[in-house]
Design an enzyme around this catalytic site. Structure first.
Site, PDB file in Angstrom:
ATOM      1  CB  THR A  19      -0.702  -5.208   2.431  1.00  9.60           C
ATOM      2  OG1 THR A  19      -0.958  -3.957   3.059  1.00  9.60           O
ATOM      3  CG2 THR A  19       0.538  -5.087   1.563  1.00  9.60           C
ATOM      4  CE  LYS A  22      -0.158  -0.901   3.042  1.00  7.65           C
ATOM      5  NZ  LYS A  22       0.002   0.169   4.049  1.00  7.65           N
TER       6      LYS A  22
END
Length: 301
Positions: A100, A175
């Site tokens: 991420t 995300k």
């Protein structure tokens, strides 16, 4: 069975080990980067993987490299470091970032690598380490159509759901939105459980009402495994990583001229727990921090 692509994997931790295991067991030639934590590396070598001593060495041997590390600073170091991927890169190589990360960093890396004929894609993950081991993760991919076509079969070795979101950077944007929702729930659960305890509602009663209702979901269940039984294992994601993701979300909002007061409140909840020394603890333990700040324990001794 696999194609002829040679796969590299860097970051065989909680999520990465299961992903890499599924890649090698589906028949791909796999090379992993050595690490001081020998357990996952030795396990993968025992399953047929090769081991590289540096990112540059790994890049020379591979066609597609998956990265599954903490965030953008680590990705940048792996690519641009003195013995980094760029030093061993060759035209046609694809780097797939499964962390991420900050989309701004993602786009810059992609632009820097393009003159070398190296393609960059972002494929952040959804799911748990148990789902990684089972090959049942989800992934949201930012990549050109041609790059997506090449990496999709390999991603299918470890992902049950694959979404092509758009171009490079779009996967990381999605995300961050996903994690804003999930971590927002975590902050709400922690506060609600604290208020419940403060007003005489037990965690068991709280759970009986919500479980099976419209407010139930997979995230709720892994979070509550800790609140009910002090079992953090189903939700292996640290408070420090959560705080990092929420900082990236704030940066994305700032760059987009979007006011995000709820995101700021969620970020501050996690940042406070990290500042208090709990960064290495898993997300469901946020309940303990919020409860202690209010003079209660969700589960009394």
């Amino acid at each position: 069975m696999s194609g002829n692509e040679k796969i590299g994997f860097i970051g065989v931790g909680f999520m990465g080990h299961g992903m890499a295991k599924n890649i090698v067991e589906k028949g791909y030639a796999l090379t992993v980067l050595g690490h001081r934590n020998r357990g996952p590396v030795d396990d993968l070598v025992g399953r047929g993987a090769q081991e590289a001593k540096s990112p540059a060495e790994l890049a020379k041997q591979c066609d597609i490299i998956f990265l599954c590390v903490t965030g953008s600073p680590q990705i940048e170091a792996l690519v641009n470091g003195p013995d980094g991927i760029k030093q061993g890169a060759h035209s046609g190589l694809i780097i797939v970032d499964c962390s991420t990360a900050d989309p701004v960093s993602t786009l810059k890396l992609a632009a820097d690598l393009e003159p070398l004929g190296v393609h960059f894609a972002d494929a952040p993950l959804g799911g748990t380490p148990a789902q990684a081991e089972a090959g049942q993760l989800s992934t949201m991919i930012g990549a050109s159509a041609d790059v997506f076509t090449r990496i999709k079969p390999v991603c299918a070795a470890w992902a049950a759901k694959i979404e092509h979101i758009g171009q490079v950077g779009d996967g990381h944007k999605m995300k961050l939105l996903n994690n804003f929702l999930s971590l927002g729930y975590a902050a709400i659960y922690a506060e609600a459980l604290t208020l419940a305890r403060k007003t005489g509602i037990s965690v068991e009663t709280f759970d009986r009402v919500l479980r099976g209702s419209r407010m139930d979901c997979g995230f709720y269940q892994t979070f509550m495994a800790y609140a009910l039984g002090h079992d953090p294992a189903p939700h292996k994601f640290t408070l420090a990583n959560a705080a990092k993701d929420l900082r990236y979300l704030a940066a994305l909002a700032n760059a987009s001229d979007v006011a995000n007061p709820v995101g700021s409140a969620v970020k501050n909840s996690f940042a406070a727990s990290v500042a208090a020394g709990h960064g290495g603890d898993f997300v469901p333990t946020l309940t303990d921090f919020v409860a202690a700040a209010n003079g209660v324990k969700v589960r009394p001794d």
